[in-house]
Design a protein around this motif. Structure first.
Motif, PDB file in Angstrom:
ATOM      1  N   TRP A 366       0.409  -1.103   0.380  1.00  0.00           N
ATOM      2  CA  TRP A 366       0.053   0.482  -0.128  1.00  0.00           C
ATOM      3  C   TRP A 366       0.898   1.624  -0.059  1.00  0.00           C
ATOM      4  CZ3 TRP A 366      -4.559  -0.563  -1.949  1.00  0.00           C
ATOM      5  CH2 TRP A 366      -4.885  -2.025  -1.725  1.00  0.00           C
ATOM      6  N   GLY A 367       1.754   1.361   0.167  1.00  0.00           N
ATOM      7  CA  GLY A 367       2.851   2.279   0.337  1.00  0.00           C
ATOM      8  C   GLY A 367       2.812   2.534  -1.091  1.00  0.00           C
ATOM      9  N   LEU A 368       3.252   1.975  -1.437  1.00  0.00           N
ATOM     10  CA  LEU A 368       3.618   1.704  -2.996  1.00  0.00           C
ATOM     11  C   LEU A 368       2.290   2.657  -3.933  1.00  0.00           C
ATOM     12  CD1 LEU A 368       5.403   1.775  -5.935  1.00  0.00           C
ATOM     13  CD2 LEU A 368       5.170  -0.447  -5.848  1.00  0.00           C
ATOM     14  N   TYR A 369       1.630   1.672  -3.833  1.00  0.00           N
ATOM     15  CA  TYR A 369       0.439   1.914  -4.483  1.00  0.00           C
ATOM     16  C   TYR A 369      -0.260   3.345  -4.249  1.00  0.00           C
ATOM     17  CZ  TYR A 369      -4.927   2.126  -4.979  1.00  0.00           C
ATOM     18  OH  TYR A 369      -6.283   2.857  -5.191  1.00  0.00           O
ATOM     19  N   TYR A 370      -0.149   3.679  -2.844  1.00  0.00           N
ATOM     20  CA  TYR A 370      -0.590   5.330  -2.598  1.00  0.00           C
ATOM     21  C   TYR A 370       0.279   6.449  -3.550  1.00  0.00           C
ATOM     22  CZ  TYR A 370      -4.922   4.066  -0.350  1.00  0.00           C
ATOM     23  OH  TYR A 370      -6.371   3.865   0.018  1.00  0.00           O
ATOM     24  N   ALA A 371       2.009   6.370  -3.104  1.00  0.00           N
ATOM     25  CA  ALA A 371       2.661   7.313  -3.786  1.00  0.00           C
ATOM     26  C   ALA A 371       2.568   6.820  -5.324  1.00  0.00           C
ATOM     27  CB  ALA A 371       4.253   6.024  -3.465  1.00  0.00           C
ATOM     28  N   VAL A 372       1.768   6.196  -5.857  1.00  0.00           N
ATOM     29  CA  VAL A 372       1.695   6.137  -7.011  1.00  0.00           C
ATOM     30  C   VAL A 372       0.343   6.859  -7.469  1.00  0.00           C
ATOM     31  CG1 VAL A 372       1.409   4.886  -9.759  1.00  0.00           C
ATOM     32  CG2 VAL A 372       2.630   3.810  -7.603  1.00  0.00           C
ATOM     33  N   GLN A 373      -1.110   6.569  -6.181  1.00  0.00           N
ATOM     34  CA  GLN A 373      -2.161   6.911  -6.868  1.00  0.00           C
ATOM     35  C   GLN A 373      -2.187   8.786  -6.688  1.00  0.00           C
ATOM     36  OE1 GLN A 373      -3.045   5.170  -8.902  1.00  0.00           O
ATOM     37  NE2 GLN A 373      -5.424   4.487  -7.910  1.00  0.00           N
ATOM     38  N   CYS A 374      -1.546   9.174  -5.638  1.00  0.00           N
ATOM     39  CA  CYS A 374      -1.129   9.917  -4.832  1.00  0.00           C
ATOM     40  C   CYS A 374      -0.697  11.177  -5.783  1.00  0.00           C
ATOM     41  CB  CYS A 374      -0.123  10.163  -3.483  1.00  0.00           C
ATOM     42  SG  CYS A 374      -2.074   9.103  -2.194  1.00  0.00           S
ATOM     43  N   GLN A 375       0.744  10.822  -6.870  1.00  0.00           N
ATOM     44  CA  GLN A 375       1.280  11.273  -8.161  1.00  0.00           C
ATOM     45  C   GLN A 375       0.707  11.220  -9.034  1.00  0.00           C
ATOM     46  OE1 GLN A 375       5.758  11.594  -7.116  1.00  0.00           O
ATOM     47  NE2 GLN A 375       4.841   9.970  -6.559  1.00  0.00           N
ATOM     48  N   ASP A 376      -0.006  10.474  -9.719  1.00  0.00           N
ATOM     49  CA  ASP A 376      -0.233  10.144 -11.142  1.00  0.00           C
ATOM     50  C   ASP A 376      -2.058  10.465 -11.383  1.00  0.00           C
ATOM     51  OD1 ASP A 376       2.549   9.456 -11.371  1.00  0.00           O
ATOM     52  OD2 ASP A 376       2.035   7.520 -11.517  1.00  0.00           O
ATOM     53  N   GLU A 377      -2.740   9.950  -9.772  1.00  0.00           N
ATOM     54  CA  GLU A 377      -4.276   9.844 -10.305  1.00  0.00           C
ATOM     55  C   GLU A 377      -4.947  10.223  -9.368  1.00  0.00           C
ATOM     56  OE1 GLU A 377      -7.234   8.580 -12.280  1.00  0.00           O
ATOM     57  OE2 GLU A 377      -4.993   7.801 -12.823  1.00  0.00           O
ATOM     58  N   THR A 378      -5.212  11.030  -8.408  1.00  0.00           N
ATOM     59  CA  THR A 378      -5.918  11.359  -7.685  1.00  0.00           C
ATOM     60  C   THR A 378      -5.942  13.192  -8.262  1.00  0.00           C
ATOM     61  OG1 THR A 378      -4.664  12.046  -5.516  1.00  0.00           O
ATOM     62  CG2 THR A 378      -6.413  10.105  -5.970  1.00  0.00           C
ATOM     63  N   PRO A 379      -4.596  14.085  -8.638  1.00  0.00           N
ATOM     64  CA  PRO A 379      -4.674  15.501  -8.949  1.00  0.00           C
ATOM     65  C   PRO A 379      -5.593  15.712 -10.214  1.00  0.00           C
ATOM     66  CG  PRO A 379      -2.538  14.574  -8.877  1.00  0.00           C
ATOM     67  CD  PRO A 379      -3.385  13.109  -8.490  1.00  0.00           C
ATOM     68  N   GLY A 380      -6.255  13.891 -11.112  1.00  0.00           N
ATOM     69  CA  GLY A 380      -6.938  14.365 -12.035  1.00  0.00           C
ATOM     70  C   GLY A 380      -7.829  14.215 -12.085  1.00  0.00           C
TER      71      GLY A 380
END
Length: 736
Positions: A366-380
């Motif tokens: 989940w650390g990797l999951y949220y590192a990716v999601q928070c930088q690449d997905e949630t902003p859009g």
């Protein structure tokens, strides 16, 4: 593009690596002994590392013979000078032990380009699929690459604190949007711990994962290979193809997640659209509304401690679980009957999926999951509070990303969208605080797998929403990239983004122009082939979005598989054959099988007698003792009666009673054997079992008559008692 001077410098660095001999680069050396090694080592795509190397290690999972494992050693952040080195796990299965890319045993050595695979997630493991992939793709090298920060990489970005927070949220019946404080607190603790371990979370995002793919090809010495991604990993694969066009033979995109799709915002609509395909719109809405008004309690096990606990699920939570369950091909057929039963108040039918939710909460890092999601997905995404159903994991993801406050990644070109709008998400943007998303209910965003794993179901193994392709994917990126790289390697200077600009990620007018040129806008010739696959009932990466994304790309084609959900190749033999046929001959449009044939027949309301009793017996088989005793006694009764008849001592009633019991057992067995999808039994049994029970009544009545005859022995009471016990078990428990 690099100048000749840059190419010479890269070649010099590669030469120094070769002279290092054994040690950390044991698997790669001697690179020069492999076909195409000089080219692979000397050409480094922008944004990748010219000094990437590999080191051998024992395989952490069971793998087929002929497989070696290792670590790819790369910078944690390529945009930061002197960034620390991290290790990315991988496995290589060489076909016949030959040199890279060569298959012998046929009429001469034929070039069989290898395949590199990565699981989705983000955060799902990959290495455990090595055996399946080698069976699926015999005769060619198979490379399986972990994600940086994944389970078999170092560092491993696990976050059990977040799992604890999610479990705490599920302990109470209130809406998740009102209970994110525990998740935020645990997420902050995980972030602090990782940063205390010197982990820079900004280095764990799609662009870096894509660069790892490119670096691994160079380090292993392959001229080119096929890229195979599923769900989330289709994104880094598409990005890697744009970075490394010369090394990309083609791409397989299973459950394509189109670039720049608004996963969270589109997921509620995607799930309801999938339910509409199943003809469940009205019943699904009824179920969600009823459970939102009256949440249901379920007893299950804590995924971390394995202790018993009670969770409360409302309608939105159950919708999240059902969306995850649609990933599984064997669950799809029972969905109409399951939703109808839940809408009718039979909430106990959900227990099998609730029990599997724990596996979902432990299936990702989940650390990797949220590192990716928070930088690449949630902003859009805007996380509209009006979206329905308000799926559980969107609330969790918004809360965690709000707490972590990581900067948004810039938009990068890839093989489907070669000229993205860089300003769509600002490079300096940060995730909005918790106050901006506290009233949202979000969506499901993970990608299985799986695998996953059959890449959990309640909040943990999160699903992605409907993905829509960018409209500017009208040209094939590969032809232009290949032409541009060829020009660079033959000495023709090209203008483009400077090395410093690539390192810092700043968008300039010159870099945008260079991207357009290298994306193929000035190229001629055919494009590299692309095969995209989608499951008809996949709410995570809907087939409609994948078809749209590849429709405007030359050389790309799409295949939709009926009766299948997420991660087609994991659950469909036809899907695996289609991928293998594409790799054998990408130019051929012939289909090795019919994707329109569903693996299982759909189970509609009324096709089953709904009951959770069979599932309860699977968890605790003690109740099976009653039908087993009944059938045994009936068989003995039949044999004893036949012997009595042969000796002319009566026994006719015993024969009839025993025969009725044995026939009941045979008919029930045949009825159950006709069920090809065993998941059906988790929610119900064939209606014929209720009618077969009439034979049990006949058997029991005859046994009672036989037992109370004046000449009957004391043992005759046994069949009568077992018959009455069986009737109580059948109609009072199993079919209740």
């Amino acid at each position: 593009m690099r100048s000749l001077r840059g190419a010479a410098v890269a070649a010099f660095v590669a030469a120094l690596m070769l002279m290092e001999g054994p040690g950390s680069a044991a698997l790669a050396a001697p690179v020069s002994s492999r076909p195409g090694a000089a080219t692979a080592a000397g050409v480094t795509a922008a944004g990748t590392s010219a000094t990437a190397r590999v080191e051998e290690r024992p395989c952490p999972v069971t793998v087929p013979a002929g497989t070696t494992c290792g670590y790819l050693l790369v910078p944690e952040r390529r945009d930061v000078p002197n960034s620390r080195t991290i290790k990315v796990g991988y496995a290589v299965h060489r076909a016949g032990g030959e040199a890279p890319g060569q298959v012998t045993g046929q009429a001469g050595a034929q070039d069989a380009d290898p395949v590199v695979y990565m699981s989705g997630g983000p955060g799902s493991a990959s290495l455990q699929l090595t055996g399946l992939l080698t069976q699926m793709l015999p005769g060619r090298d198979v490379i399986v690459l972990e994600q940086r920060g994944g389970r078999y990489s170092e560092p491993r970005l696990s976050c059990p604190e977040i799992v604890e927070g999610i479990v705490d949220t599920l302990r109470t019946p209130g809406p998740a949007a009102d209970e994110t404080a525990a998740v935020v607190r645990r997420a902050a603790a995980c972030q602090s711990r990782l940063e205390g371990e010197h982990v820079d979370l900004r280095g764990y995002r799609t662009a870096e994962i894509a660069a790892d793919i490119v670096d691994l090809r160079s380090a292993l010495g392959y001229r080119r290979w096929y890229l195979f991604g599923v769900s989330y990993s289709t994104r880094p694969m598409l990005r890697a193809a744009a970075l490394d066009p010369q090394g990309s033979r083609g791409i397989v995109l299973d459950s394509l997640l189109p670039p720049r799709a608004r996963w969270y915002d589109e997921s509620p609509g995607s799930l309801t659209a999938t339910m509409a395909k199943l003809g469940l719109t009205s019943r699904f809405d009824t179920m969600v509304a009823a459970l939102n008004a009256h949440p249901a309690a379920y007893e299950t096990r804590d995924p971390l401690t394995r202790k018993r606990l009670t969770v409360w699920l409302n309608g939105d939570d159950v919708a999240t679980i059902l969306g995850e369950a649609l990933h599984e091909t064997d669950v799809i057929p029972v969905m109409p009957a399951l939703v109808d039963g839940l809408a009718a108040g039979r909430t106990e039918l959900l227990q099998p999926l609730v029990d599997q939710a724990g596996d979902g909460l432990t299936s990702h890092e989940w650390g990797l999951y949220y590192a990716v999601q928070c930088q690449d997905e949630t902003p859009g995404n805007s996380f509209p509070g009006s979206a329905h159903p308000r799926l559980f994991t969107g609330v969790v993801d918004a809360a965690v990303c709000g707490a972590w406050g990581l900067p948004a990644s810039r938009t990068e070109p890839d093989a489907l969208t070669p000229d993205p709008a860089v300003t769509a998400v600002g490079a300096d943007a940060t995730i909005a605080g918790r106050s901006a998303t506290a009233d949202t209910r979000g969506t499901t965003t993970g990608h299985t797998t799986a695998s996953a794993t059959a890449e959990g179901r309640a909040a943990g193994r999160v699903t992605a929403g409907t993905a829509r392709a960018g409209g500017n994917a009208t040209r094939n990126a590969f032809a232009g990239h290949a032409a541009a790289e060829s020009t660079a390697t033959t000495g023709t200077a090209t203008t483009g983004t400077t090395a410093e600009g690539r390192a810092t990620g700043r968008a300039t007018a010159g870099s945008a122009s260079a991207r357009r040129r290298t994306a193929g806008e000035t190229a001629t010739g055919g494009g590299v082939p692309i095969l995209a696959l989608g499951g008809r009932y996949d709410p995570t990466t809907p087939p409609e979005a994948a078809r749209k994304a590849v429709s405007a790309v030359p050389g790309a084609r799409f295949a939709e598989f009926d009766g299948v959900g997420h991660a087609v190749f994991l659950s469909s033999e036809c899907g695996r054959r289609t991928i293998a046929a594409f790799l054998a001959d990408p130019a051929s449009a012939a289909r090795p099988c019919d994707p329109g044939v569903a693996p299982y027949a759909m189970v509609r309301p009324g096709d089953l007698l709904l009951t959770s009793s069979v599932y309860r017996m699977l968890r605790s088989p003690a109740p099976l003792a009653i039908p087993a005793a009944f059938l045994l006694v009936a068989a003995v009764q039949l044999l004893v009666g036949l012997v009595s008849l042969l000796r002319r001592r009566g026994g006719g009633l015993s024969v009839l009673a025993g025969l009725a019991g044995v026939v009941l057992g045979a008919l029930s067995a045949l009825s159950l054997a006709a069920i090809t999808d065993p998941v059906v039994l988790a929610i119900g049994v064939p209606p014929a079992l209720a009618w077969f029970g009439l034979l049990a009544i006949v058997c029991t009545v005859l046994s009672v008559i036989e037992a109370f005859r004046l000449t009957a022995g004391a043992a005759k009471i046994v069949p009568a008692l077992t018959g009455m016990a069986f009737l109580a078990w059948l109609y009072g428990w199993l079919l209740a």
